[in-house]
Write an enzyme that holds these catalytic residues in place. Structure first.
Site, PDB file in Angstrom:
ATOM      1  N   GLY A  32      -1.094   8.136   0.105  1.00  0.00           N
ATOM      2  CA  GLY A  32      -1.046   7.818   1.308  1.00  0.00           C
ATOM      3  C   GLY A  32       0.070   7.903   2.101  1.00  0.00           C
ATOM      4  O   GLY A  32       1.039   8.228   2.125  1.00  0.00           O
ATOM      5  N   GLY A  41       0.847   5.133   3.236  1.00  0.00           N
ATOM      6  CA  GLY A  41       2.093   3.989   2.731  1.00  0.00           C
ATOM      7  C   GLY A  41       3.157   4.814   2.513  1.00  0.00           C
ATOM      8  O   GLY A  41       4.525   4.259   1.956  1.00  0.00           O
ATOM      9  N   GLY A  94       1.150  -0.887  -0.163  1.00  0.00           N
ATOM     10  CA  GLY A  94       0.282  -0.455  -0.346  1.00  0.00           C
ATOM     11  C   GLY A  94       0.755   0.945   0.053  1.00  0.00           C
ATOM     12  O   GLY A  94       0.563   2.533   0.530  1.00  0.00           O
ATOM     13  N   ALA A  95       2.390   1.171  -0.671  1.00  0.00           N
ATOM     14  CA  ALA A  95       2.616   2.283  -1.198  1.00  0.00           C
ATOM     15  C   ALA A  95       2.526   3.400  -1.898  1.00  0.00           C
ATOM     16  O   ALA A  95       3.643   4.551  -2.523  1.00  0.00           O
ATOM     17  CB  ALA A  95       4.202   1.618  -0.678  1.00  0.00           C
ATOM     18  N   TYR A 139     -15.238  -4.094   8.544  1.00  0.00           N
ATOM     19  CA  TYR A 139     -14.134  -3.896   9.028  1.00  0.00           C
ATOM     20  C   TYR A 139     -13.489  -3.937   9.664  1.00  0.00           C
ATOM     21  O   TYR A 139     -11.999  -4.537  10.271  1.00  0.00           O
ATOM     22  CB  TYR A 139     -14.304  -2.122   8.318  1.00  0.00           C
ATOM     23  CG  TYR A 139     -13.069  -0.933   8.063  1.00  0.00           C
ATOM     24  CD1 TYR A 139     -11.932  -1.714   7.393  1.00  0.00           C
ATOM     25  CD2 TYR A 139     -12.701  -0.717   9.196  1.00  0.00           C
ATOM     26  CE1 TYR A 139     -10.749  -1.111   7.569  1.00  0.00           C
ATOM     27  CE2 TYR A 139     -11.116   0.161   9.526  1.00  0.00           C
ATOM     28  CZ  TYR A 139     -10.383  -0.203   8.295  1.00  0.00           C
ATOM     29  OH  TYR A 139      -9.514   0.305   8.861  1.00  0.00           O
ATOM     30  N   SER A 144      -6.623  -0.452  13.058  1.00  0.00           N
ATOM     31  CA  SER A 144      -6.893   0.739  12.810  1.00  0.00           C
ATOM     32  C   SER A 144      -8.147   0.769  14.717  1.00  0.00           C
ATOM     33  O   SER A 144      -7.882   0.052  15.067  1.00  0.00           O
ATOM     34  CB  SER A 144      -8.080   0.312  11.999  1.00  0.00           C
ATOM     35  OG  SER A 144      -8.620   1.588  11.884  1.00  0.00           O
TER      36      SER A 144
END
Length: 314
Positions: free
Chosen positions: A26, A28, A22-23, A176, A151
């Site tokens: 954002g 990441g 996820g880089a 989630y 989270s």
């Protein structure tokens, strides 16, 4: 309102290989940039190669000479995870840092992965579980620090054991939370199994608080055609330095967990401001849903079955 400057010192990571999911944007992207600036070789597995190439250009603009590269990865596909594992094992180079950062959040309607899992469980947890399993020899060779991004949604809720894929009565928010609880339980169990089996891997958790990222923004690929009202509020508060973080500050807990010389296994790192929504990073008490060793063992076994990924004890 002026925002107080928040940062941490990242040690020299020259000669270390880091993998960040996820880089491409954002937090990441911030994480990958900071690791590259500290001298690490950063591997960025991404689903969208065009976004990944733009991210690498941004990193090299900020960190001239950065050692960064892309690989293909769609965490919602176990076939894609297996292919990445095969690619990296063929390269036969130890991985010293793994930050499991990628994720999706609350698609408006229930969606399934290529393998039939509820999208959030499949992407946020099961894809990363399978990835760690595929990369275990390289992680052991590098005596890696593995940091899994959970989270504040993991503070409440549970694993819906009777219907983990939410095929009955889909609730996006509850699904989630479940995905992040399962992911956190996995990260803690990974550390316990590493210590018991002398794998040399240190596994811990981080959470970013709340910051304006793409999680709640328009995501046509998951059926969200416009920004949510919540992300608009988050952007407004963040821009004014009220309670919440920015992508830059939200990345700090994971960076601390993954690189701090005194970073501990089985620990949770997150912002220490009010409500743990923003502020400087620090170690925090584990959320109640993450404390059950029995649940962690159950999640591990279920994940092995669902992903057909057997992780040997030795």
């Amino acid at each position: 309102m002026a925002r107080r400057s928040v940062d941490i010192t990242i040690p020299n990571l020259s000669g270390r290989r880091a993998l960040v999911t996820g880089a491409s944007d954002g937090m990441g992207l911030v994480i990958a940039t900071r690791l590259a600036a500290a001298g690490a070789e950063v591997v960025m597995p991404v689903r969208n190669l065009r976004k990944g190439e733009a991210a690498i250009a941004r990193i090299r603009e900020e960190v001239p000479g950065a050692d960064v590269s892309l690989r293909d990865l769609d965490l919602s596909s176990l076939e894609s995870v297996a292919a990445l594992g095969e690619t990296l094992r063929a390269e036969d180079r130890p991985i010293h840092v793994l930050i499991n950062n990628a994720g999706v959040m609350t698609p408006p309607d229930r969606q399934a992965t290529a393998d039939g899992f509820e999208l959030q469980l499949g992407t946020n947890h099961l894809g990363h579980f399978a990835l760690v399993g595929r990369l275990l020899p390289l992680l052991r060779a590098g005596r890696a620090r593995v940091t899994s991004q959970v989270s504040i949604a993991a503070r409440r809720g549970t694993v819906n054991w009777d219907d983990v894929n939410w095929e009955r009565g889909y609730d996006g928010n509850a699904a989630y939370s479940q995905s992040k609880i399962a992911f956190g339980l996995f990260g803690l169990e990974l550390d316990r199994r590493s210590r018991a089996g002398d794998w040399g891997i240190t596994s811990n958790l981080a959470h970013p608080g709340v910051a304006p990222t793409s999680l709640l923004a328009s995501r046509p690929e998951i059926g969200r055609t416009s920004d949510t009202s919540m992300v608009r509020v988050i952007r407004w508060l963040s821009a004014r330095g009220i309670l919440l973080g920015t992508p830059e500050t939200a990345a700090l807990p994971a960076l601390m967990a993954a690189t701090a010389p005194d970073g501990r296994g089985s620990a949770l790192y997150g912002p220490r401001g009010p409500g743990h929504l923003g502020g400087a990073p620090a170690e925090q008490e584990l959320y109640r849903p993450l404390r059950s060793v029995e649940d962690a063992t159950r999640v591990w076994q279920l994940s092995e079955e669902l992903t057909d990924t057997a992780i040997p004890a030795r």
